[in-house]
Design a protein around this motif. Structure first.
Motif, PDB file in Angstrom:
ATOM      1  N   GLN A 263       0.834  -1.199   0.000  1.00  0.00           N
ATOM      2  CA  GLN A 263       0.000   0.000   0.000  1.00  0.00           C
ATOM      3  C   GLN A 263       0.878   1.262   0.000  1.00  0.00           C
ATOM      4  OE1 GLN A 263      -2.393   0.392   3.511  1.00  0.00           O
ATOM      5  NE2 GLN A 263      -4.244   0.700   2.323  1.00  0.00           N
ATOM      6  N   ALA A 289      -9.828   6.216  -2.603  1.00  0.00           N
ATOM      7  CA  ALA A 289     -10.517   5.859  -3.841  1.00  0.00           C
ATOM      8  C   ALA A 289     -11.415   4.633  -3.648  1.00  0.00           C
ATOM      9  CB  ALA A 289      -9.509   5.646  -4.969  1.00  0.00           C
ATOM     10  N   PRO A 290     -10.936   3.561  -2.941  1.00  0.00           N
ATOM     11  CA  PRO A 290     -11.844   2.424  -2.757  1.00  0.00           C
ATOM     12  C   PRO A 290     -13.097   2.797  -1.961  1.00  0.00           C
ATOM     13  CG  PRO A 290      -9.602   1.813  -2.181  1.00  0.00           C
ATOM     14  CD  PRO A 290      -9.604   3.284  -2.391  1.00  0.00           C
ATOM     15  N   VAL A 292     -14.514   5.831  -1.668  1.00  0.00           N
ATOM     16  CA  VAL A 292     -15.387   6.711  -2.439  1.00  0.00           C
ATOM     17  C   VAL A 292     -16.085   5.935  -3.546  1.00  0.00           C
ATOM     18  CG1 VAL A 292     -15.376   8.686  -3.988  1.00  0.00           C
ATOM     19  CG2 VAL A 292     -14.062   8.773  -1.894  1.00  0.00           C
ATOM     20  N   LEU A 293     -15.330   5.065  -4.222  1.00  0.00           N
ATOM     21  CA  LEU A 293     -15.932   4.288  -5.304  1.00  0.00           C
ATOM     22  C   LEU A 293     -17.010   3.352  -4.766  1.00  0.00           C
ATOM     23  CD1 LEU A 293     -12.728   3.478  -7.344  1.00  0.00           C
ATOM     24  CD2 LEU A 293     -14.633   4.874  -8.105  1.00  0.00           C
ATOM     25  N   LEU A 318     -13.553  -2.336  -6.915  1.00  0.00           N
ATOM     26  CA  LEU A 318     -12.192  -2.858  -7.051  1.00  0.00           C
ATOM     27  C   LEU A 318     -11.716  -2.767  -8.485  1.00  0.00           C
ATOM     28  CD1 LEU A 318     -11.821  -6.094  -4.916  1.00  0.00           C
ATOM     29  CD2 LEU A 318     -10.834  -3.854  -4.556  1.00  0.00           C
ATOM     30  N   ALA A 323      -8.415   0.080 -12.456  1.00  0.00           N
ATOM     31  CA  ALA A 323      -8.347   0.839 -13.697  1.00  0.00           C
ATOM     32  C   ALA A 323      -7.807   2.239 -13.420  1.00  0.00           C
ATOM     33  CB  ALA A 323      -9.733   0.922 -14.327  1.00  0.00           C
ATOM     34  N   LEU A 324      -8.213   2.787 -12.291  1.00  0.00           N
ATOM     35  CA  LEU A 324      -7.793   4.135 -11.923  1.00  0.00           C
ATOM     36  C   LEU A 324      -6.277   4.203 -11.725  1.00  0.00           C
ATOM     37  CD1 LEU A 324      -9.472   6.666 -11.282  1.00  0.00           C
ATOM     38  CD2 LEU A 324      -9.144   6.129  -8.883  1.00  0.00           C
ATOM     39  N   GLY A 327      -4.585   3.764 -14.970  1.00  0.00           N
ATOM     40  CA  GLY A 327      -4.782   4.984 -15.744  1.00  0.00           C
ATOM     41  C   GLY A 327      -3.819   6.073 -15.341  1.00  0.00           C
ATOM     42  N   PHE A 328      -3.660   6.263 -14.049  1.00  0.00           N
ATOM     43  CA  PHE A 328      -2.752   7.315 -13.605  1.00  0.00           C
ATOM     44  C   PHE A 328      -1.312   7.000 -13.998  1.00  0.00           C
ATOM     45  CE2 PHE A 328      -6.030   9.026 -10.701  1.00  0.00           C
ATOM     46  CZ  PHE A 328      -5.926  10.335 -11.117  1.00  0.00           C
ATOM     47  N   TYR A 331      -1.192   7.586 -17.915  1.00  0.00           N
ATOM     48  CA  TYR A 331      -1.297   8.946 -18.425  1.00  0.00           C
ATOM     49  C   TYR A 331      -0.327   9.902 -17.734  1.00  0.00           C
ATOM     50  CZ  TYR A 331      -5.298   7.510 -21.108  1.00  0.00           C
ATOM     51  OH  TYR A 331      -6.094   6.874 -22.011  1.00  0.00           O
ATOM     52  N   GLU A 332       0.087   9.568 -16.533  1.00  0.00           N
ATOM     53  CA  GLU A 332       1.051  10.432 -15.864  1.00  0.00           C
ATOM     54  C   GLU A 332       2.027   9.592 -15.050  1.00  0.00           C
ATOM     55  OE1 GLU A 332       1.605  14.048 -16.182  1.00  0.00           O
ATOM     56  OE2 GLU A 332       3.244  12.711 -15.688  1.00  0.00           O
ATOM     57  N   ILE A 339       1.042  16.084 -11.963  1.00  0.00           N
ATOM     58  CA  ILE A 339      -0.172  16.728 -12.476  1.00  0.00           C
ATOM     59  C   ILE A 339      -0.308  18.113 -11.847  1.00  0.00           C
ATOM     60  CG2 ILE A 339      -2.693  16.611 -12.486  1.00  0.00           C
ATOM     61  CD1 ILE A 339      -2.427  13.585 -12.682  1.00  0.00           C
ATOM     62  N   ASN A 342       2.280  20.329 -13.414  1.00  0.00           N
ATOM     63  CA  ASN A 342       1.872  20.794 -14.740  1.00  0.00           C
ATOM     64  C   ASN A 342       0.936  21.979 -14.623  1.00  0.00           C
ATOM     65  OD1 ASN A 342       3.294  18.803 -15.957  1.00  0.00           O
ATOM     66  ND2 ASN A 342       1.537  17.458 -16.305  1.00  0.00           N
TER      67      ASN A 342
END
Lengths: 357, 421
Positions: A263, A289-290, A292-293, A318, A323-324, A327-328, A331-332, A339, A342
């Motif tokens: 973690q 994130a878990p 909130v999702l 999950l 995916a999140l 994705g991060f 993309y970054e 981020i 930037n």
């Protein structure tokens, strides 16, 4: 407009040497700090105990790990074990009547002295091999703790943290523990910000980029690799005791297993290796994130009256979470801190598009 | 539209911010009793939780369909905490804010972390088959209620049954205890050691490394030790592997027993016919014959309001869920008896839960009496045996060796009392 700069120009050395050379940055950081200090008066207890306290503690731990991973470039898969050593040492000391202030430091010292032993592996091996060596530390420490009843606390393997106070303030309620966690996190963040501009920090950076090149330049790799492990493990030990006292309140071996190490690793990587801001973002994303999702799925399910079976409802977040994270990273790759950076770079000269730096 | 960085980042930010912005539905009904059922559906307990939770929700639906308790509906807020402390504590705090009076995490690490909070906040923490075994001592843990037999009692029951099978005495016999090498697996050891000394049997222990998917090195040693009886103690995959290895090594399965953690689903993995004879501890009746299960089938499932797949109804863990739900509802009923006008708080429900007396859920449970001292509910269970298709009880409800169990309970609860406050 906000930063009132079109390119960064300093006219005095003192200005350039400041932690935050730009006035707007200082303003921003002080407002966030003011908000954090005012949080217990502004927010419900639920947000304090459910979000802010874990966020501060996990961030502190990720900062300590980031010194090693982002600062010195040494991978560590056993940071949970480092925290366990600190937590167990300090809780046992507190139970023996030692004040928390000293017990915390002792926990840190104990973690540091054990952490440096395993860190010594870094003198000989690198990369994936170092990952294995630190992974071994995780399992050895887990094993020793759970197999020694004197450490783990008998057949129930749970030790209660007695009521403690820090500098005369009793750490009972959420507000007190929150301020305590904030104080520790603040100190560690301040330390991390300053490390970057000391010779120690520069030596670590040299070791990170290429250790033999550093050695040729006259930076003792032996000394700085061990020092990196020592400092990082010390922070880990102190945060371990904060975690035990402020949050867990009863410690058992399974709280410090490999899951915690992974973690923290994820927080550092998703947040941004080597950045001080990164662990703050990383910890928030990985911890919340878990949650909130999950709440979002629950909300969607109840609002639209969807009869999603609970098994599926538990697994959708999950999938989204995985995916999140991917994705991060996709993309970054430089992390969440990038981020922000930037955005800041864009705003630095806004409304213009380009400016000389 | 190609997803670029900006779209990804702003899309994610919008999604994560959404729950904070959408006002959550304020439930109009004021006559609601809320339970927080954040449990682990995804990490370690997985299928155990989904069967357990299905049983609980079906029973609550049954009660609510009949008009609730005293006109109050029971609302169970089910969520997933994935055995992760920050998530579990967030769920607990959320429940507390929304007025939940009871929390059932079904997870040992989570229960451990919630104990100090529950004691402080006066929220009833149900720790059936999980959490601290010394919570049986209600005087030290007023708000922590296992309401079911703990692992020490389960070990005591098994030894007592072994003694009966051996013809009254275990003197000179050999009992082998195979367990997962974690605190949970080692928990029964102090009880077994005392009983070995007192009853004169030889205790041989074999730990296996967690999670226990490879026990091939252990069981030949068990066979070579020529045990009269074998107990195996684990959870999840360790249980099926243990049974498979026991069968492979030709141990007589009708001399082998497990704790409550064995279900029909495990038997499908092991092979239903091969596992014939193996025993387990039952905290409540299994199968579809008990009255509450029949009622659920008739009044809930027949109306299409079942919470999950119908095939799972009547399996061991489903029935554990019904058992715990029925005890909770009985607690609510008792609380209304004591103070009909509420207010509905944790303390109010606590009074009810701690005055459950001789409750059997129409024959499904052993007579359960919870007092302010005894949160275990009397410590009764029974041994049942797998006959190739289902678990058949081979004893009545009984309790045994409670003096040893309570000695251990008191030892740890005293220790908690001394340092925990």
């Amino acid at each position: 407009m906000f930063y009132r700069r079109a390119g960064i120009r300093h006219t005095r050395y003192q200005d350039e040497r400041q932690l935050f050379p730009l006035g707007f940055d200082r303003f921003l950081i002080l407002s966030v700090l003011a908000l954090l200090i005012a949080a217990p008066f502004l927010l419900d207890r639920f947000y304090l105990a459910g979000y802010l306290i874990p966020w501060l503690i996990w961030t502190s731990a990720a900062l300590g790990l980031n010194l090693l991973m982002g600062g010195a470039g040494q991978i560590h898969l056993g940071y949970g074990a480092v925290m366990a050593i600190g937590a167990y040492t300090s809780v046992h000391l507190v139970r023996a009547g030692v004040p928390l202030e000293f017990a915390m430091i002792a926990g840190g010292l104990m973690s540091a002295s054990i952490g440096i032993v395993f860190g010594a592996a870094a003198l000989r091996v690198k990369g994936i091999y170092l990952a294995m060596a630190t992974l071994a530390m995780q399992y050895i420490v887990d094993f020793v703790i759970s197999q020694t009843p004197a450490i783990s606390g008998g057949s129930l393997a749970t030790i209660q943290v007695p009521p403690v106070s820090f500098l005369g303030i009793s750490l009972r309620g959420d507000t007190e523990t929150y301020y305590f966690a904030l104080f520790v996190c603040f100190l560690i963040a301040l330390f991390m910000l300053n490390v970057g501009r000391t010779s120690f920090g520069r030596a670590l950076a040299a070791v990170r980029e290429k250790d033999y090149a550093a050695q040729i330049l006259g930076v003792s790799v032996f000394k700085y690799k061990l020092l990196a492990f020592w400092v990082s493990s010390f922070i880990g030990g102190v945060v371990g005791s904060v975690l035990a006292v402020c949050y867990l309140r009863a410690i058992s071996p399974d709280q410090f297993h490999i899951e915690l190490s992974i973690q923290l690793l994820a927080m550092v990587i998703v947040g941004g290796l080597g950045s001080v801001l990164g662990p703050f973002f990383g910890a928030a994303l990985i911890l919340f994130a878990p949650i909130v999702l999950n709440n979002l799925t629950g909300l969607v399910a109840t609002s639209f009256g969807l009869a999603i079976p609970i098994d599926l409802r538990a697994h959708i977040p999950l999938i989204a979470y995985g995916a999140l994270v991917i994705g991060f990273l996709l993309y970054e790759p430089l992390g969440l801190a990038k981020i922000y950076s930037n955005l800041r770079n864009y705003m630095l000269v806004w409304p213009f598009r380009h400016a000389q730096r | 539209m190609a997803v670029n960085r900006r779209i990804f980042v702003s899309g994610t930010a919008a999604t994560l911010a959404a729950p904070a912005l959408i006002p959550s539905h304020a439930f109009g009904q004021d006559k609601v009793i809320r339970f927080t059922m954040a449990q682990d559906f995804t990490r370690i307990y997985t299928f155990v939780t989904s069967e357990y939770s299905q049983g609980q929700r079906d029973y609550f639906t049954l009660i609510n369909e009949r008009g609730g308790v005293n006109g109050h509906r029971i609302q169970a807020d089910v969520a997933d905490h994935a055995n992760d402390l920050p998530r579990a504590i967030e769920a607990y705090e959320r429940g507390k804010r929304e007025g939940a009076v009871l929390c059932d995490p079904l997870s040992t690490p989570v229960a451990r972390a919630l104990v100090p909070r529950a004691l402080e906040d006066k929220i009833n923490l149900i720790t059936a088959f999980s959490g601290r075994s010394d919570a049986a001592d209600g005087s030290a843990f007023p708000y922590v209620l296992p309401l079911s037999i703990n692992y020490w009692t389960q070990a005591g029951l098994i030894v007592d049954h072994f003694a009966k099978v051996a013809g009254g005495s275990l003197r000179g016999k050999k009992i082998v205890f195979v367990h997962i090498d974690t605190p949970f697996g080692k928990e029964p050891l102090p009880i077994l050691q005392v009983l070995a000394q007192r009853q004169g049997f030889e205790l041989v222990t074999f730990p296996y490394t967690p999670p226990g998917n490879d026990q091939a090195a252990i069981w030949p040693q068990v066979r070579r030790a020529r045990p009269d009886f074998v107990m195996f103690w684990g959870a999840g995959v360790g249980q099926t592997v243990a049974m498979t290895e026991a069968i492979r090594n030709g141990l007589p399965m009708d001399r082998v027993s497990s704790s409550v953690w064995m279900s029909e689903s495990d038997m499908e993995v092991v092979g239903k016919a091969a596992a014939k004879g193996v025993m387990k501890v039952e905290p409540c009746a299994s199968g579809r014959d008990p009255k509450p299960i029949k009622d659920i089938l008739a009044e809930v499932v027949a109306k299409g309001k079942g919470a999950g797949p119908e095939a799972k109804i009547g399996t061991a863990y489903y029935n554990y869920g019904v058992q715990m739900a029925s005890l909770m509802v009985e607690g609510v009923r008792k609380a209304f008896e004591k103070s009909p006008n509420g207010p509905i708080t944790g303390a109010w429900l606590n009074e009810g839960l701690r005055s459950i007396s001789n409750f059997t859920a129409e024959g499904m449970l052993p007579p359960t009496t919870v007092t302010k001292e005894d949160h275990q509910g009397g410590g009764q269970g029974r041994i049942s045996q797998w006959d190739g298709t289902k678990f058949v009880p081979i004893t009545g409800w009984f309790t045994a060796n409670q003096d040893v169990v309570w000695g251990e309970v008191k030892k740890y609860s005293e220790e908690f009392r001394r340092t925990g406050k």
